[in-house]
Write an enzyme that holds these catalytic residues in place. Structure first.
Site, PDB file in Angstrom:
ATOM      1  N   LYS A  98       0.892  -1.168   0.000  1.00  0.00           N
ATOM      2  CA  LYS A  98       0.000   0.000   0.000  1.00  0.00           C
ATOM      3  C   LYS A  98       0.919   1.203   0.000  1.00  0.00           C
ATOM      4  O   LYS A  98       1.562   1.522   0.989  1.00  0.00           O
ATOM      5  CB  LYS A  98      -0.887  -0.021   1.255  1.00  0.00           C
ATOM      6  CG  LYS A  98      -2.240   0.668   1.079  1.00  0.00           C
ATOM      7  CD  LYS A  98      -2.161   2.144   0.790  1.00  0.00           C
ATOM      8  CE  LYS A  98      -1.967   2.945   2.060  1.00  0.00           C
ATOM      9  NZ  LYS A  98      -1.742   4.402   1.748  1.00  0.00           N
ATOM     10  N   GLY A 113       5.179   3.975   9.767  1.00  0.00           N
ATOM     11  CA  GLY A 113       4.352   5.165   9.855  1.00  0.00           C
ATOM     12  C   GLY A 113       4.270   5.655  11.288  1.00  0.00           C
ATOM     13  O   GLY A 113       5.140   5.354  12.119  1.00  0.00           O
ATOM     14  N   SER A 114       3.212   6.381  11.576  1.00  0.00           N
ATOM     15  CA  SER A 114       3.098   7.014  12.884  1.00  0.00           C
ATOM     16  C   SER A 114       2.752   5.991  13.967  1.00  0.00           C
ATOM     17  O   SER A 114       2.153   4.937  13.689  1.00  0.00           O
ATOM     18  CB  SER A 114       2.014   8.088  12.836  1.00  0.00           C
ATOM     19  OG  SER A 114       0.769   7.482  12.545  1.00  0.00           O
ATOM     20  N   GLY A 151       0.159   2.928  13.954  1.00  0.00           N
ATOM     21  CA  GLY A 151       0.808   1.655  14.262  1.00  0.00           C
ATOM     22  C   GLY A 151       0.093   0.880  15.363  1.00  0.00           C
ATOM     23  O   GLY A 151       0.002  -0.350  15.316  1.00  0.00           O
ATOM     24  N   GLU A 197       6.021  13.724  18.344  1.00  0.00           N
ATOM     25  CA  GLU A 197       6.808  13.864  17.119  1.00  0.00           C
ATOM     26  C   GLU A 197       6.148  14.911  16.215  1.00  0.00           C
ATOM     27  O   GLU A 197       4.934  14.885  16.020  1.00  0.00           O
ATOM     28  CB  GLU A 197       6.835  12.511  16.411  1.00  0.00           C
ATOM     29  CG  GLU A 197       7.708  12.477  15.195  1.00  0.00           C
ATOM     30  CD  GLU A 197       7.589  11.141  14.474  1.00  0.00           C
ATOM     31  OE1 GLU A 197       6.463  10.627  14.367  1.00  0.00           O
ATOM     32  OE2 GLU A 197       8.613  10.622  14.015  1.00  0.00           O
ATOM     33  N   CYS A 201      11.990   9.649  10.740  1.00  0.00           N
ATOM     34  CA  CYS A 201      11.718   9.041  12.044  1.00  0.00           C
ATOM     35  C   CYS A 201      12.911   9.243  12.956  1.00  0.00           C
ATOM     36  O   CYS A 201      12.775   9.300  14.165  1.00  0.00           O
ATOM     37  CB  CYS A 201      11.406   7.565  11.872  1.00  0.00           C
ATOM     38  SG  CYS A 201      12.651   6.695  10.915  1.00  0.00           S
ATOM     39  N   GLU A 221       7.411  -0.163  12.435  1.00  0.00           N
ATOM     40  CA  GLU A 221       8.525   0.803  12.474  1.00  0.00           C
ATOM     41  C   GLU A 221       7.889   2.179  12.595  1.00  0.00           C
ATOM     42  O   GLU A 221       7.328   2.696  11.630  1.00  0.00           O
ATOM     43  CB  GLU A 221       9.366   0.691  11.201  1.00  0.00           C
ATOM     44  CG  GLU A 221      10.032  -0.655  11.017  1.00  0.00           C
ATOM     45  CD  GLU A 221      11.063  -0.975  12.076  1.00  0.00           C
ATOM     46  OE1 GLU A 221      11.524  -0.044  12.768  1.00  0.00           O
ATOM     47  OE2 GLU A 221      11.395  -2.162  12.230  1.00  0.00           O
TER      48      GLU A 221
HETATM   49  P1  NAD Z   1       0.839   7.678   8.923  1.00  0.00           P
HETATM   50  O1  NAD Z   1       0.840   6.699  10.033  1.00  0.00           O
HETATM   51  O2  NAD Z   1      -0.221   8.695   8.886  1.00  0.00           O
HETATM   52  O3  NAD Z   1       0.763   6.919   7.508  1.00  0.00           O
HETATM   53  C1  NAD Z   1       1.685   5.919   7.154  1.00  0.00           C
HETATM   54  C2  NAD Z   1       1.029   4.953   6.186  1.00  0.00           C
HETATM   55  O4  NAD Z   1      -0.053   4.302   6.853  1.00  0.00           O
HETATM   56  C3  NAD Z   1       0.418   5.631   4.944  1.00  0.00           C
HETATM   57  O5  NAD Z   1       0.616   4.805   3.830  1.00  0.00           O
HETATM   58  C4  NAD Z   1      -1.066   5.697   5.310  1.00  0.00           C
HETATM   59  O6  NAD Z   1      -1.912   5.719   4.168  1.00  0.00           O
HETATM   60  C5  NAD Z   1      -1.237   4.413   6.078  1.00  0.00           C
HETATM   61  N1  NAD Z   1      -2.380   4.401   7.001  1.00  0.00           N
HETATM   62  C6  NAD Z   1      -2.950   5.451   7.638  1.00  0.00           C
HETATM   63  N2  NAD Z   1      -4.006   5.030   8.378  1.00  0.00           N
HETATM   64  C7  NAD Z   1      -4.096   3.696   8.208  1.00  0.00           C
HETATM   65  C8  NAD Z   1      -4.963   2.689   8.722  1.00  0.00           C
HETATM   66  N3  NAD Z   1      -5.959   2.970   9.536  1.00  0.00           N
HETATM   67  N4  NAD Z   1      -4.736   1.412   8.358  1.00  0.00           N
HETATM   68  C9  NAD Z   1      -3.715   1.101   7.535  1.00  0.00           C
HETATM   69  N5  NAD Z   1      -2.870   2.006   7.006  1.00  0.00           N
HETATM   70  C10 NAD Z   1      -3.053   3.288   7.345  1.00  0.00           C
HETATM   71  O7  NAD Z   1       2.286   8.325   8.945  1.00  0.00           O
HETATM   72  P2  NAD Z   1       2.860   9.529   8.069  1.00  0.00           P
HETATM   73  O8  NAD Z   1       2.552  10.801   8.738  1.00  0.00           O
HETATM   74  O9  NAD Z   1       2.494   9.340   6.650  1.00  0.00           O
HETATM   75  O10 NAD Z   1       4.411   9.193   8.191  1.00  0.00           O
HETATM   76  C11 NAD Z   1       5.213   9.721   9.178  1.00  0.00           C
HETATM   77  C12 NAD Z   1       5.456   8.733  10.301  1.00  0.00           C
HETATM   78  O11 NAD Z   1       6.194   7.617   9.827  1.00  0.00           O
HETATM   79  C13 NAD Z   1       6.280   9.336  11.402  1.00  0.00           C
HETATM   80  O12 NAD Z   1       5.740   8.974  12.642  1.00  0.00           O
HETATM   81  C14 NAD Z   1       7.638   8.702  11.204  1.00  0.00           C
HETATM   82  O13 NAD Z   1       8.437   8.682  12.355  1.00  0.00           O
HETATM   83  C15 NAD Z   1       7.256   7.349  10.736  1.00  0.00           C
HETATM   84  N6  NAD Z   1       8.374   6.683  10.076  1.00  0.00           N
HETATM   85  C16 NAD Z   1       9.016   5.672  10.734  1.00  0.00           C
HETATM   86  C17 NAD Z   1      10.122   5.045  10.157  1.00  0.00           C
HETATM   87  C18 NAD Z   1      10.839   3.941  10.895  1.00  0.00           C
HETATM   88  O14 NAD Z   1      11.555   3.180  10.248  1.00  0.00           O
HETATM   89  N7  NAD Z   1      10.704   3.800  12.202  1.00  0.00           N
HETATM   90  C19 NAD Z   1      10.559   5.450   8.900  1.00  0.00           C
HETATM   91  C20 NAD Z   1       9.879   6.476   8.254  1.00  0.00           C
HETATM   92  C21 NAD Z   1       8.782   7.088   8.855  1.00  0.00           C
END
Ligand code: NAD
Length: 495
Positions: free
Chosen positions: A184, A237-238, A242, A392, A293, A259
């Site tokens: 996705k 993601g966030s 997560g 964050e 991140c 992650e």
């Molecule tokens: P987000 O959690 O809003 O979205 C991340 C992904 O999840 C997107 O593809 C989004 O469409 C999907 N998503 C959103 N809601 C969902 C749901 N209910 N079910 C399934 N998928 C869903 O995060 P963001 O704001 O796009 O990204 C930034 C975050 O990612 C920050 O918290 C950052 O620290 C983190 N991040 C972590 C790492 C790591 O390796 N630890 C690396 C890069 C980014």
């Protein structure tokens, strides 16, 4: 794909899904607009997929799994290597796609493409290592061993911050391990995922091994997380999302790799090489517009050097350039909503008495007016439990904290829900190793930035930064494969 052939990776008017080896719009024909964060103008339309598209992608992946898993890991690694090399051959075109989707400079985009290639080359080599374990048995004429096996369909969900690296970190190890993948894509960077799948299919990757579903999290991500045939959900993601992913996928006993976010401290001791510490702090906080991140969002500085560090930091920030050209230090943030959230967080901090030393506002003027540019922002003296110290922000914002010494610095660094990365600047070996021992993080850096992972090294965090698994490195194989314990009695008549 014939060697030397050049693919057209220009972003199409509608960025489609890749399902079963074919490009497909959303089943119901819906789409959404993807905007360029630097200009606010439309880049393309994107397939706005939903549950039925996810269903089709998972079915394609499930159908492709038996044949794919039966290839040797070496043969799968050959595919991964070919994809990585084809990305390298098209590096400039990929950098252009990343640049157009994110607004980051072509220079930074090129670096990211190179990181994706390196991950592919490293993972391809893992196909030849693929180590298990052999051991002895208490029973004569019996061999005991542990070998890896794939899981099945891997549901992969990524963020937009480093789009091609994020694809590479998940897709390469997932398919190398013999899984078939449904990715996705991040809604803010759909074309990068589309282009990687384009290259993979042009190379002859079997249909259904690597599927891409475009769309929003609630509409396309959630059905993937809940799908009973997705044996693993690997999510970047966030932390807020997560937690939901972990709950939903965990309830159906799927394997879950999370992650998540960070609030990463960088400690500057009184014996630090200050110019180096300043440069590391600036890069940690502001490179990629702080959308990492691993961004350094808490600068914890010893009292003795605080004023000098602060002076050098402000002087260095004054020379930072924000824009989309190769002379820029960083570009826009990914979308208008994120920018609004950052501005709101700064205002909340200001209202609570935190000083905004520099920045704190949206940039305006030629080249900025239509984009989502935030000035590099330094906050001073927020309370350790203020929202701005705990949450964050994922933007070019960092905060300064003054401490009396090492114990207070480490205590403050650890006073966080997160535990992803952390850095210390000191010339004392003893202090450095004390820090390495005491800091609650998945990555600890001495005399460096809070980011900067390498493909052969594991990456991931403690506490609210993850759930204990690691991506990249050989450790990524533990995410995307499972162990099988094997006993062979080689003298059956003897039992
Ligand atoms: P987000 O959690 O809003 O979205 C991340 C992904 O999840 C997107 O593809 C989004 O469409 C999907 N998503 C959103 N809601 C969902 C749901 N209910 N079910 C399934 N998928 C869903 O995060 P963001 O704001 O796009 O990204 C930034 C975050 O990612 C920050 O918290 C950052 O620290 C983190 N991040 C972590 C790492 C790591 O390796 N630890 C690396 C890069 C980014």
């Amino acid at each position: 794909m014939v060697a030397g052939a050049v693919l057209d990776l220009r972003i199409p008017a509608l960025v489609p899904n890749w399902i079963g080896g074919r490009e497909r719009p959303a089943g119901d024909g819906r789409e959404f607009a993807k905007l360029n964060p630097a200009t606010g103008s439309r880049v393309c339309g994107v397939a706005r997929s939903g549950a039925s598209d996810v269903e089709a992608a998972v079915a394609a992946a499930r159908a492709a799994f038996p044949a794919w898993r039966s290839l040797t890991p070496v043969a799968r690694g050959d595919y991964v290597r070919a994809i990585a090399l084809a990305i390298r051959d098209h590096a400039e075109a990929f950098a252009r796609v990343v640049h157009d989707e994110t607004g980051k400079s072509l220079r930074d985009a090129r670096g990211e493409v190179n990181a994706a290639v390196e991950m592919g080359l490293f993972m391809a080599g893992e196909g030849r290592r693929w180590y298990g374990r052999t051991t002895t048995s208490a029973v004569p004429h019996k061999t005991a061993m542990v070998v890896r096996q794939p899981l099945g369909v891997a549901g992969l969900i990524i963020a937009a911050n480093t789009p091609i690296a994020n694809v590479a970190w998940k897709v390469f190890p997932a398919i190398l391990c013999g899984n078939t993948a449904v990715l996705k894509a991040a809604e803010d960077t759909p074309a990068t995922a589309w282009a990687v799948a384009m290259v993979a299919h042009a190379l002859g990757l079997p249909s259904g091994v690597f599927n891409v579903v475009q769309g929003f999290g609630e509409e396309a991500g959630a059905p993937l997380v809940a799908h009973p045939d997705a044996a693993i959900i690997s999510f970047t993601g966030s932390t807020a999302v997560g937690r939901t992913v972990g709950r939903v996928a965990g309830a159906r006993l799927a394997k879950v790799c999370l992650e998540l976010g960070g609030k990463n401290p960088l400690i500057v001791c009184d014996d630090a090489h200050l110019p180096g510490a300043v440069e590391a702090a600036v890069m940690s906080a502001f490179s990629n517009a702080g959308q990492r991140c691993a961004a350094g969002s808490r600068l914890i500085v010893f009292d003795q050097v605080y004023d000098e560090f602060r002076r050098l930091l402000l002087e260095r920030i004054g020379r930072l350039r924000v824009g989309t050209g190769d002379d820029a230090d960083f570009g826009p943030v990914i979308n208008a909503g994120q920018l609004e959230q950052m501005l709101a967080a700064i205002e909340t901090a200001r209202a609570a008495g935190t000083r905004v030393l520099v920045g704190g506002h949206r940039l305006s003027g030629p080249g900025y007016d239509c984009g989502y540019f935030l000035a590099p922002t330094i906050l001073e003296g927020p309370g350790p439990d203020d929202p701005v110290s705990r949450h964050e922000l994922f933007g070019p914002i960092t905060a300064l904290y003054r401490v009396r010494g090492f114990a207070e610095a480490v205590a403050l660094a650890n006073r966080s829900d997160f535990g992803l990365t952390a850095a210390i600047w000191t010339r004392s070996l003893h202090r450095a190793m004390e820090f390495v021992g005491r800091i609650e993080s998945g990555v600890a850096v001495v005399n460096g930035a809070t980011y900067g992972s390498e493909p052969h090294m594991p990456f991931g965090g403690l506490k609210a930064s993850g759930n204990g698994l690691r991506e990249a490195g050989t450790e990524a194989l533990d995410v995307y494969s499972d162990w099988k314990t094997v006993y062979v009695n080689h003298d059956p008549g003897a039992t």
